[in-house]
Scaffold this active site. Sequence first.
Site, PDB file in Angstrom:
ATOM      1  N   TYR A 258       2.185  -5.485  -5.773  1.00  0.00           N
ATOM      2  CA  TYR A 258       2.692  -5.881  -4.445  1.00  0.00           C
ATOM      3  C   TYR A 258       1.769  -5.321  -3.351  1.00  0.00           C
ATOM      4  O   TYR A 258       2.211  -4.669  -2.400  1.00  0.00           O
ATOM      5  CB  TYR A 258       4.115  -5.372  -4.198  1.00  0.00           C
ATOM      6  CG  TYR A 258       5.076  -5.458  -5.362  1.00  0.00           C
ATOM      7  CD1 TYR A 258       5.793  -6.632  -5.612  1.00  0.00           C
ATOM      8  CD2 TYR A 258       5.294  -4.373  -6.203  1.00  0.00           C
ATOM      9  CE1 TYR A 258       6.702  -6.699  -6.678  1.00  0.00           C
ATOM     10  CE2 TYR A 258       6.192  -4.436  -7.259  1.00  0.00           C
ATOM     11  CZ  TYR A 258       6.894  -5.594  -7.496  1.00  0.00           C
ATOM     12  OH  TYR A 258       7.789  -5.653  -8.544  1.00  0.00           O
ATOM     13  N   CYS A 372      11.500   0.609   0.938  1.00  0.00           N
ATOM     14  CA  CYS A 372      12.304   0.442   2.150  1.00  0.00           C
ATOM     15  C   CYS A 372      13.731   0.033   1.779  1.00  0.00           C
ATOM     16  O   CYS A 372      14.567  -0.175   2.650  1.00  0.00           O
ATOM     17  CB  CYS A 372      11.684  -0.591   3.080  1.00  0.00           C
ATOM     18  SG  CYS A 372      11.593  -2.256   2.371  1.00  0.00           S
TER      19      CYS A 372
END
Length: 417
Positions: A258, A372
């Site tokens: 990612y 997050c």
Amino acid sequence: MSAFSPTPTPVLPGYECQLSSDAVAHSSQKLDSTLLDFSHVPPSRLQKLPSTLSETLAYRCTCGFQIIDSSQLPPPSFPPKSDPSSSTHNLVYCMRNNFTPVSLLTDRFPIANNLIQKTMESLIIALREVFKADKEHAAVGNLTSCKFVSSWDEREIFVTFSYSDTISNSSEWLNFFRPLLPLHNITSLTARFQKQSLSLGREIKKINDRIVIKGTEIIYEKPEDAFCHPNRETMEKALEWLCDKIGSVKNGRILEMYCGSGAHTIALARCVEIEKILCVEIDQRLVDYCNSNIVKNNVQDKVKCVKGDAGKISSRLMRRRMKGGVENSTSPLDFVERFNCLLVDPPRSGLDGSVKKLAMSGEFEDMFYVSCGRSALVEDLKVLCEVFEVESLCVTDLFPRTDSVETLVHLKKKKKE
């Protein structure tokens, strides 16, 4: 501040901590609350980096707002009954709170960085002037919202206006906005409507940016409309933490999942003594930007970026490893013969199952998880900690005055008993 200022105190719709509240205490308290999720980790391995007062204001480099005729707002959110302009029509910036539009009450959003605030104010003043003269003007007719995106270094700004219907007079729109770009140093301005667009300024919507980590300047290109870290201060803290921790890994051979356009990748390649990084990203456009950033920062000998789904790439790597690799392979997947470190920055939903399996395959001595998504991280760690233990964990204030937190975790493979 413009003449249209019903109150000197702006409203932060949807934010937990308003301007009148103690933002430093709020930052510290929410990080303490997050650390309660990791009470099983020895306190000496936990760290929190709360925001200072200055970091709770003027930090966002991307913001979006509705633009609404003030007379159409539901009372009592705007305007205050005592305000003499309550019977007039004015365009105002709004944000939604529980699906209800709420005016900011001022022309600047104190959470946005200074470049965005300045541009917000100058544009809304110009739009009000034409709105008062002609509500059907191409610049304001059917106008619903706007988005501001700036570089971390606040040298470039991109503005996008959204319209609910077709702009029938494109010349009128272009003629209105064209002189505003040089006047207000706007890099690019775009109108979006009915799957069409008009644009002024830079044709290629890319941001040229830079950030300094540990005394080293890193340059980036990134697409204006793709996700990038919206808080420069938190990004710097995260990169410095990662550089410190990954720098402790001997002969770092890193697999990064990612990777986006290379925000972590390039900083690590420039600032840390590592051998190689193979990074993976599913979006071909971001792969192209990452490869461009690799060249711009002259780290081609250390880094290679490949397109692919993190889960599928993980499965392919496990199959190749079980076969013992491919001799004299030219596949980018064999750019690194054997990894010892895994870096992941997954979406809020957490890690793909195949990535978790790869992480636990035994190849990686160290794993770094940037998150997050608080609940997803907790669930992923329950699985990962069958093989790893938390070496260190740091919580940072992703969006000061909100409940958002970014968590950085260094996992180390458990020693066999």
